[in-house]
Write a protein that holds these residues in place. Structure first.
Motif, PDB file in Angstrom:
ATOM      1  N   LYS A  56       0.819  -1.210   0.000  1.00  0.00           N
ATOM      2  CA  LYS A  56       0.000   0.000   0.000  1.00  0.00           C
ATOM      3  C   LYS A  56       0.861   1.272   0.000  1.00  0.00           C
ATOM      4  CE  LYS A  56      -4.174   1.994   1.977  1.00  0.00           C
ATOM      5  NZ  LYS A  56      -3.825   3.369   2.311  1.00  0.00           N
ATOM      6  N   ASP A  60      -0.044   3.776  -2.888  1.00  0.00           N
ATOM      7  CA  ASP A  60      -0.455   5.134  -2.470  1.00  0.00           C
ATOM      8  C   ASP A  60       0.448   6.192  -3.106  1.00  0.00           C
ATOM      9  OD1 ASP A  60      -2.538   4.234  -0.939  1.00  0.00           O
ATOM     10  OD2 ASP A  60      -1.665   4.758   1.003  1.00  0.00           O
ATOM     11  N   LYS A  63      -0.465   6.492  -6.590  1.00  0.00           N
ATOM     12  CA  LYS A  63      -1.922   6.687  -6.778  1.00  0.00           C
ATOM     13  C   LYS A  63      -2.545   5.614  -7.684  1.00  0.00           C
ATOM     14  CE  LYS A  63      -1.857  11.631  -5.784  1.00  0.00           C
ATOM     15  NZ  LYS A  63      -0.495  11.625  -5.228  1.00  0.00           N
ATOM     16  N   ASP A  81      -8.378   0.015  -1.455  1.00  0.00           N
ATOM     17  CA  ASP A  81      -9.432   0.543  -2.336  1.00  0.00           C
ATOM     18  C   ASP A  81     -10.563  -0.453  -2.557  1.00  0.00           C
ATOM     19  OD1 ASP A  81      -8.290   3.226  -3.294  1.00  0.00           O
ATOM     20  OD2 ASP A  81      -6.626   1.834  -3.545  1.00  0.00           O
TER      21      ASP A  81
END
Length: 203
Positions: A56, A60, A63, A81
């Motif tokens: 993650k 992240d 994106k 997500d």
């Protein structure tokens, strides 16, 4: 949010050959991967949590949507997500109640009936397969093939990615069916140069 399903990486740590999962995921994203699913079959919940959190950090940073295979609790714990569910996992409607309407829920489908049911129940996307024989799914008797993939995709109204045995020699044929993307594991993770391998699967 507009989701790009075109090159959907599913993790499998058996391909790492001493490399870190974070590095491999980052290289694959730099090569063009647009979505990442963390799939872990035989580890403890604590270890899965740790692995998912590491991935993650990378997704992240770039994106890129992060999906957790099967484990709704892990998805919630790391604020992923969404989740991807198989036909034997938590029923989609229950998963939606738990996760809410803003999380992505993908469903595996191997028949038109399964695909239509998932769409009816509110799936955000489908993973259709296995298209070809594959080393990561040992329980397949007969792969779906291109024609069945095309038939399923033409009868649904939600995004779909094809999965199973897809590599640099056949991905164009798969994408020619119109599907939104391809899921890959060994075609990227099994290669020495991850970035170049991902790049070679982009049209």
């Amino acid at each position: 949010m507009e989701i790009d399903y075109s090159l959907y990486l599913i993790t499998d740590r058996s391909f790492l050959k001493g490399r870190s999962l974070k590095t491999v995921v980052e290289d694959s994203i730099l090569g063009g991967v647009t979505m990442v699913q963390v799939r872990e079959k035989n580890i403890s919940t604590r270890e899965f949590f740790k692995v998912a959190l590491e991935v993650k950090e990378v997704t992240d940073h770039y994106k890129i949507p992060l999906i957790i295979n099967d484990r709704i609790d892990i998805a919630q714990a790391i604020n992923a997500d969404g989740v991807h569910l198989g036909q034997d996992d938590m029923p989609l409607k229950i998963a939606r109640k738990i996760l809410g309407k803003n999380r992505i829920i993908g469903i595996s489908a191997g028949t038109l009936e399964e695909a239509l049911e998932a769409e009816r129940d509110g799936a955000d996307y489908l993973g259709i397969g296995a298209i070809f024989y594959t080393g990561t799914k040992k329980d397949i008797d007969v792969p779906l093939g291109i024609e069945t993939l095309k038939d399923i995709y033409q009868n649904i109204n939600i995004p779909a990615v094809a999965i199973g045995g897809i590599n640099e020699s056949n991905f164009r044929e798969v994408l020619a069916t119109g599907v939104n993307g391809i899921s890959i594991i060994s075609a990227v993770l099994g290669k020495e140069d991850i970035k170049a391998a991902a790049r070679s699967l982009k049209l």
